[in-house]
Design an enzyme around this catalytic site. Structure first.
Site, PDB file in Angstrom:
ATOM      1  N   ASN A  50      51.112  64.524  20.938  1.00  0.00           N
ATOM      2  CA  ASN A  50      49.791  65.109  20.668  1.00  0.00           C
ATOM      3  C   ASN A  50      48.886  64.110  19.956  1.00  0.00           C
ATOM      4  O   ASN A  50      47.880  64.496  19.363  1.00  0.00           O
ATOM      5  CB  ASN A  50      49.943  66.364  19.806  1.00  0.00           C
ATOM      6  CG  ASN A  50      50.750  67.445  20.499  1.00  0.00           C
ATOM      7  OD1 ASN A  50      50.594  67.671  21.691  1.00  0.00           O
ATOM      8  ND2 ASN A  50      51.615  68.116  19.756  1.00  0.00           N
ATOM      9  N   HIS A  67      50.326  81.105  19.292  1.00  0.00           N
ATOM     10  CA  HIS A  67      51.439  80.250  18.859  1.00  0.00           C
ATOM     11  C   HIS A  67      52.495  81.036  18.074  1.00  0.00           C
ATOM     12  O   HIS A  67      52.200  82.032  17.413  1.00  0.00           O
ATOM     13  CB  HIS A  67      50.885  79.116  17.993  1.00  0.00           C
ATOM     14  CG  HIS A  67      51.846  78.005  17.773  1.00  0.00           C
ATOM     15  ND1 HIS A  67      52.662  77.925  16.668  1.00  0.00           N
ATOM     16  CD2 HIS A  67      52.128  76.905  18.529  1.00  0.00           C
ATOM     17  CE1 HIS A  67      53.401  76.834  16.733  1.00  0.00           C
ATOM     18  NE2 HIS A  67      53.096  76.197  17.864  1.00  0.00           N
ATOM     19  N   GLU A  98      43.764  80.573  19.897  1.00  0.00           N
ATOM     20  CA  GLU A  98      43.784  79.116  19.849  1.00  0.00           C
ATOM     21  C   GLU A  98      42.559  78.613  20.593  1.00  0.00           C
ATOM     22  O   GLU A  98      42.227  79.131  21.667  1.00  0.00           O
ATOM     23  CB  GLU A  98      45.054  78.566  20.496  1.00  0.00           C
ATOM     24  CG  GLU A  98      46.330  78.975  19.800  1.00  0.00           C
ATOM     25  CD  GLU A  98      47.578  78.465  20.510  1.00  0.00           C
ATOM     26  OE1 GLU A  98      47.562  77.319  21.000  1.00  0.00           O
ATOM     27  OE2 GLU A  98      48.565  79.216  20.576  1.00  0.00           O
ATOM     28  N   SER A 124      48.056  75.363  23.562  1.00  0.00           N
ATOM     29  CA  SER A 124      48.924  74.187  23.482  1.00  0.00           C
ATOM     30  C   SER A 124      49.744  73.945  24.732  1.00  0.00           C
ATOM     31  O   SER A 124      50.079  72.791  25.026  1.00  0.00           O
ATOM     32  CB  SER A 124      49.857  74.322  22.276  1.00  0.00           C
ATOM     33  OG  SER A 124      50.664  75.481  22.384  1.00  0.00           O
ATOM     34  N   ASP A 145      42.598  78.771  15.764  1.00  0.00           N
ATOM     35  CA  ASP A 145      43.523  77.655  15.572  1.00  0.00           C
ATOM     36  C   ASP A 145      43.016  76.481  16.401  1.00  0.00           C
ATOM     37  O   ASP A 145      43.095  76.486  17.628  1.00  0.00           O
ATOM     38  CB  ASP A 145      44.928  78.078  16.024  1.00  0.00           C
ATOM     39  CG  ASP A 145      45.976  77.012  15.738  1.00  0.00           C
ATOM     40  OD1 ASP A 145      45.611  75.849  15.508  1.00  0.00           O
ATOM     41  OD2 ASP A 145      47.172  77.359  15.755  1.00  0.00           O
ATOM     42  N   HIS A 147      44.692  71.821  18.809  1.00  0.00           N
ATOM     43  CA  HIS A 147      44.587  70.885  19.936  1.00  0.00           C
ATOM     44  C   HIS A 147      43.143  70.588  20.332  1.00  0.00           C
ATOM     45  O   HIS A 147      42.913  69.926  21.351  1.00  0.00           O
ATOM     46  CB  HIS A 147      45.375  71.439  21.123  1.00  0.00           C
ATOM     47  CG  HIS A 147      46.841  71.534  20.856  1.00  0.00           C
ATOM     48  ND1 HIS A 147      47.708  70.475  21.049  1.00  0.00           N
ATOM     49  CD2 HIS A 147      47.594  72.548  20.355  1.00  0.00           C
ATOM     50  CE1 HIS A 147      48.934  70.838  20.704  1.00  0.00           C
ATOM     51  NE2 HIS A 147      48.888  72.087  20.278  1.00  0.00           N
ATOM     52  N   LYS A 170      48.071  65.894  14.946  1.00  0.00           N
ATOM     53  CA  LYS A 170      47.841  65.685  16.378  1.00  0.00           C
ATOM     54  C   LYS A 170      46.783  64.594  16.538  1.00  0.00           C
ATOM     55  O   LYS A 170      47.079  63.441  16.322  1.00  0.00           O
ATOM     56  CB  LYS A 170      47.468  67.010  17.027  1.00  0.00           C
ATOM     57  CG  LYS A 170      48.627  68.019  16.894  1.00  0.00           C
ATOM     58  CD  LYS A 170      48.311  69.357  17.476  1.00  0.00           C
ATOM     59  CE  LYS A 170      49.527  70.275  17.428  1.00  0.00           C
ATOM     60  NZ  LYS A 170      49.965  70.611  16.040  1.00  0.00           N
TER      61      LYS A 170
END
Length: 379
Positions: free
Chosen positions: A35, A122, A168, A172, A197, A200, A230
């Site tokens: 990541n 997640h 998110e 992910s 979140d 990413h 990440k």
């Protein structure tokens, strides 16, 4: 003679037979698995920042929790700079994204509240909800209309508490984007809080890499999580939002109160990474050139399309076939990993291709050429 833990041995053997046994593997081959989207983890930027921090006396270890003697000036400087950069009233630095999500969902939603979460949220959010006192409901992945339906049904059944909608920004394992505008409108209509979140999306999406939700991060009913391991190349996580929520976490989140503070040296590295985002916009632009190239080559060479981010899933379905394809690609010199349940839903085992600045355009093209050939061998 049977081992001391026969039930564990039986469980592990069952995983082997199903193609779901996991084991640690060394880093090897071209990076399509990390990541480290901006290539900062091993960069001269962070190496120089570490050298400088050590030279000016920044401690390697914290020596205690933040509420004891572990609260270093680097932590506080990072939190102030992060709040300003991400557009929030306050920020809290924690040891990692998993711990931070656990802290959010076990602490902030209260008894009588509802956590309304995306079906593909997640695992750390699930763990936080299990430790919390609020009711929980899921909605169909990235479907704001279904979220509205579930919320209205909960209200109609007598639910009167605060609603917390958990998503998110970039998922992910699927790489798709949350419908933030529609979810924000739903939150505004109900008085709900949107918890985003940004693990990413930080460093990759938004103005200067501030994340997909940067345009709404200043709103009082938005709480965002930016992980630092990440695209930022270090480790830890930053929870950003209203000061009252941050102070509640400081006072009530067990994962914060009872944990040794993150390394002050690591806080200094995150500060350097945030500075790099602001001072070197070319790094993010270069990353997007690689992402765009990868998306185009995936379509041209493998017929794969519909990608929206740096995460390109290749859904195979069968667990064993997925791992066989991953092993074949590793044999060609690519660090590509197979992802199986419970990380992803049953029947959707996949290769998760991650596009980072650690891998150039020519290697990306060669990888998709090899992938096309290997997929033909395994119809």
């Amino acid at each position: 003679m049977a081992g001391a833990f026969p039930r564990h041995e039986t469980s592990l053997e069952a995983l082997r037979n199903r193609g779901r046994y996991r084991q640690l593997m060394p880093r090897d081959g071209h990076d399509f698995a990390s990541n480290d989207y901006l290539g900062l983890a091993g960069s001269d930027v962070l190496r120089a920042a570490a050298t400088d921090a050590l030279a000016r006396g920044v401690p390697v270890g914290a020596g205690g929790s933040r509420l004891l003697r572990g609260n270093d000036a680097e932590h506080q400087l990072l939190e102030a700079e992060a709040a300003a950069f991400f557009g929030a009233e306050a920020a809290l630095f924690m040891g990692g994204g998993f711990t931070a999500n656990q802290a959010i969902f076990s602490t902030l939603p209260q008894q009588g509240d509802l956590v309304l979460y995306d079906a593909l949220i997640h695992a750390s959010t699930h763990d936080g909800m299990r430790l919390g006192r609020a009711e929980t409901r899921s909605f169909t992945h990235s479907d704001a209309e279904d979220a509205s339906r579930v919320l209205k049904a909960w209200r109609a059944a007598g639910g009167t508490g605060q609603v917390w909608i958990a998503v998110e920004a970039v998922y992910s394992m699927d790489g798709d984007l949350a419908p933030l505008d529609a979810l924000m409108a739903l939150c505004d209509a109900d008085g709900a809080v949107l918890v985003v979140d940004e693990a990413h999306s930080t460093g990759v999406f938004g103005d200067l890499g501030r994340g997909l939700a940067h345009g709404i991060a200043h709103r009082p009913n938005v709480l965002s999580l930016h992980t630092c391991g990440k695209a930022l190349g270090a480790s830890g996580a930053l929870i950003c939002g209203q000061r009252v929520l941050i102070e509640t976490l400081i006072n009530k989140a067990r994962g914060f109160i009872f944990a040794t503070a993150p390394s002050p040296l690591n806080a200094a590295l995150v500060r350097a990474a945030l500075a790099e985002l602001q001072q070197n916009t070319g790094r993010r632009e270069q990353a997007w050139q690689g992402i765009t190239h990868a998306q185009a080559e995936a379509k041209r060479l493998c017929g794969l399309e519909g990608y929206h981010s740096q995460i390109l899933p290749v859904v195979i379905g069968d667990d064993k076939r997925t791992m066989a394809l991953a092993a074949a690609m590793q044999g060609h010199g690519y660090d590509i990993r197979g992802i199986r349940p419970p990380t992803v839903p049953r029947g959707t085992s996949r290769l998760r291709l991650s596009i980072t600045l650690n891998t150039g355009a020519q290697v990306i093209t060669r990888m998709f050429e090899d992938l096309a050939r290997e997929m033909e061998k395994r119809p």
